[in-house]
Design an enzyme around this catalytic site. Structure first.
Site, PDB file in Angstrom:
ATOM      1  N   ASP A 161     -78.807  45.223 -34.195  1.00 20.80           N
ATOM      2  CA  ASP A 161     -79.380  46.481 -33.711  1.00 20.80           C
ATOM      3  C   ASP A 161     -80.214  47.152 -34.801  1.00 20.80           C
ATOM      4  OD1 ASP A 161     -79.840  48.451 -31.837  1.00 20.80           O
ATOM      5  OD2 ASP A 161     -77.981  49.540 -32.249  1.00 20.80           O
ATOM      6  N   GLY A 162     -81.138  48.005 -34.369  1.00 15.41           N
ATOM      7  CA  GLY A 162     -81.892  48.849 -35.300  1.00 15.41           C
ATOM      8  C   GLY A 162     -83.301  48.372 -35.605  1.00 15.41           C
ATOM      9  N   ARG A 176     -92.421  49.317 -32.554  1.00 15.82           N
ATOM     10  CA  ARG A 176     -91.069  48.747 -32.451  1.00 15.82           C
ATOM     11  C   ARG A 176     -91.089  47.213 -32.523  1.00 15.82           C
ATOM     12  NH1 ARG A 176     -86.845  51.363 -30.508  1.00 15.82           N
ATOM     13  NH2 ARG A 176     -86.220  49.485 -29.386  1.00 15.82           N
ATOM     14  N   GLU A 197     -78.879  45.222 -19.907  1.00 13.58           N
ATOM     15  CA  GLU A 197     -79.461  46.570 -19.800  1.00 13.58           C
ATOM     16  C   GLU A 197     -80.832  46.664 -20.476  1.00 13.58           C
ATOM     17  OE1 GLU A 197     -76.098  46.125 -20.690  1.00 13.58           O
ATOM     18  OE2 GLU A 197     -75.610  46.532 -18.594  1.00 13.58           O
ATOM     19  N   ASN A 198     -81.180  45.686 -21.297  1.00 10.95           N
ATOM     20  CA  ASN A 198     -82.451  45.776 -22.033  1.00 10.95           C
ATOM     21  C   ASN A 198     -83.677  45.637 -21.126  1.00 10.95           C
ATOM     22  OD1 ASN A 198     -81.090  44.277 -25.061  1.00 10.95           O
ATOM     23  ND2 ASN A 198     -81.472  46.431 -24.646  1.00 10.95           N
ATOM     24  N   TRP A 199     -83.469  45.228 -19.859  1.00  6.41           N
ATOM     25  CA  TRP A 199     -84.596  45.198 -18.913  1.00  6.41           C
ATOM     26  C   TRP A 199     -85.153  46.595 -18.643  1.00  6.41           C
ATOM     27  CZ3 TRP A 199     -86.359  40.463 -18.069  1.00  6.41           C
ATOM     28  CH2 TRP A 199     -85.478  39.383 -18.101  1.00  6.41           C
TER      29      TRP A 199
HETATM   30  C1  IPE Z   1     -77.408  46.238 -27.883  1.00  3.59           C
HETATM   31  O1  IPE Z   1     -78.315  47.082 -28.492  1.00  3.59           O
HETATM   32  C2  IPE Z   1     -78.125  45.021 -27.347  1.00  3.59           C
HETATM   33  C3  IPE Z   1     -78.619  44.079 -28.328  1.00  3.59           C
HETATM   34  C4  IPE Z   1     -78.485  44.162 -29.612  1.00  3.59           C
HETATM   35  C5  IPE Z   1     -79.315  42.938 -27.780  1.00  3.59           C
HETATM   36  P1  IPE Z   1     -79.018  48.288 -27.700  1.00  3.59           P
HETATM   37  O2  IPE Z   1     -79.922  48.927 -28.670  1.00  3.59           O
HETATM   38  O3  IPE Z   1     -79.605  47.778 -26.440  1.00  3.59           O
HETATM   39  O4  IPE Z   1     -77.780  49.211 -27.334  1.00  3.59           O
HETATM   40  P2  IPE Z   1     -77.717  50.782 -27.063  1.00  3.59           P
HETATM   41  O5  IPE Z   1     -78.740  51.077 -26.010  1.00  3.59           O
HETATM   42  O6  IPE Z   1     -78.021  51.473 -28.351  1.00  3.59           O
HETATM   43  O7  IPE Z   1     -76.307  51.031 -26.622  1.00  3.59           O
HETATM   44  C1  IPE Z   2     -82.121  45.471 -31.431  1.00  4.58           C
HETATM   45  O1  IPE Z   2     -82.910  46.496 -31.922  1.00  4.58           O
HETATM   46  C2  IPE Z   2     -82.894  44.438 -30.660  1.00  4.58           C
HETATM   47  C3  IPE Z   2     -82.654  44.468 -29.199  1.00  4.58           C
HETATM   48  C4  IPE Z   2     -81.845  45.248 -28.561  1.00  4.58           C
HETATM   49  C5  IPE Z   2     -83.427  43.524 -28.413  1.00  4.58           C
HETATM   50  P1  IPE Z   2     -83.357  47.715 -31.015  1.00  4.58           P
HETATM   51  O2  IPE Z   2     -84.595  47.318 -30.293  1.00  4.58           O
HETATM   52  O3  IPE Z   2     -82.247  48.163 -30.160  1.00  4.58           O
HETATM   53  O4  IPE Z   2     -83.724  48.799 -32.098  1.00  4.58           O
HETATM   54  P2  IPE Z   2     -83.290  50.330 -32.087  1.00  4.58           P
HETATM   55  O5  IPE Z   2     -81.800  50.349 -31.886  1.00  4.58           O
HETATM   56  O6  IPE Z   2     -84.019  50.969 -30.969  1.00  4.58           O
HETATM   57  O7  IPE Z   2     -83.685  50.820 -33.432  1.00  4.58           O
HETATM   58 MG    MG Z   3     -80.757  49.508 -30.342  1.00  3.94          MG
END
Ligand code: IPE
Ligand code: IPE
Ligand code: MG
Length: 233
Positions: free
Chosen positions: A13-14, A26, A60-62
């Site tokens: 994450d991040g 991003r 949920e990333n969709w």
């Molecule tokens: C969890 O991270 C999913 C992945 C790392 C693929 P998200 O960034 O989607 O989670 P939330 O929205 O902060 O809970």
């Molecule tokens: C994790 O990083 C990658 C995925 C969830 C695909 P994020 O895209 O969630 O990055 P932040 O959490 O918004 O910084």
């Molecule tokens: Mg994230």
């Protein structure tokens, strides 16, 4: 390490916030995150993990903007075109959990090719959780079990161990440790069943900032913890 870690899972994450801090889009964070997967997977293989499961795309990333989703869809091609030969050299086997059906054909082909080219490798298994959600996994398991009962393959009685055969992680050892980067302290629908007794370790570093050295320190932190599984030690 005090206790042997067999299976480690990471919520990568991040990426987005890390990119934003540098006034970048991003997607810049996701791009750098790809190289980080290589670095951490190699370190995990070197310390002798049997399985490393990486949360790459959640059910949920969709919900993210279509441009970002599309960018993420082509990252498997970027990753494997850069690193598949190195993964082969290191004897790393690639697998996925999650439902690949909604992904574009090109993405599916890249993943299926990586899985089949590395199928005979006997080193660490690197599992990408792609369109994976813990709730989705549990609902699918319940449906598959119900169908087996309907078809007379099973009786209407099941133990926890038997239920695990319906999970996407059925071939892997139990998850010992889950690491989440970027300071968030939640599971975000990752491995809900499997993390019931796993140790959880959080780091404020964003995924693109994590180094192999810091990763090994997080493994050490996790393996030092005293695990009780509800009993007394
Ligand atoms: C969890 O991270 C999913 C992945 C790392 C693929 P998200 O960034 O989607 O989670 P939330 O929205 O902060 O809970
Ligand atoms: C994790 O990083 C990658 C995925 C969830 C695909 P994020 O895209 O969630 O990055 P932040 O959490 O918004 O910084
Ligand atoms: Mg994230």
């Amino acid at each position: 390490m005090n206790q042997t870690l067999r299976h480690v899972a990471i919520i990568m994450d991040g990426n987005g916030r890390w990119a934003k801090k540098q006034q970048q889009a991003r997607t810049f964070g996701h791009f750098h995150g790809v190289d980080k997967v290589r670095e951490i997977a190699i370190a995990a293989n070197e310390v002798g993990l049997e399985v490393l499961t990486l949360y790459a795309f959640s059910t949920e990333n969709w919900k993210r903007p279509i441009e970002e989703v599309n960018y993420l869809m082509q990252l498997p091609a970027v990753f494997f075109s850069k690193f598949l030969s190195e993964l082969m050299e290191k004897n790393i086997r690639i697998q996925t959990i999650g439902d690949l059906a909604p992904f574009p054909e090109a993405t599916k082909t890249v993943l299926v090719n990586a899985i089949s080219s590395t199928a005979a490798n006997t080193g660490m298994t690197l599992v990408f959780a792609m369109n994976y959600g813990g709730r989705d996994e549990l609902v699918r398991a319940a449906k598959a079990y119900a169908e087996d009962v309907r078809d007379g393959k099973r009786t209407n009685s099941i133990t926890e161990v038997e239920f695990e055969h319906y999970l996407m992680t059925r071939d892997y050892p139990p998850v010992d440790l889950c690491i989440r980067t970027s300071g968030e302290q939640r599971l975000s629908n990752f491995l809900l069943w499997q993390l019931a007794y796993a140790e959880l370790v959080f780091t404020p570093l964003a995924w693109p900032e994590l180094t192999a050295k810091e990763f090994v320190e997080l493994l050490n932190e996790g393996s030092r913890r005293e695990r009780r599984f509800g009993g007394l030690v």
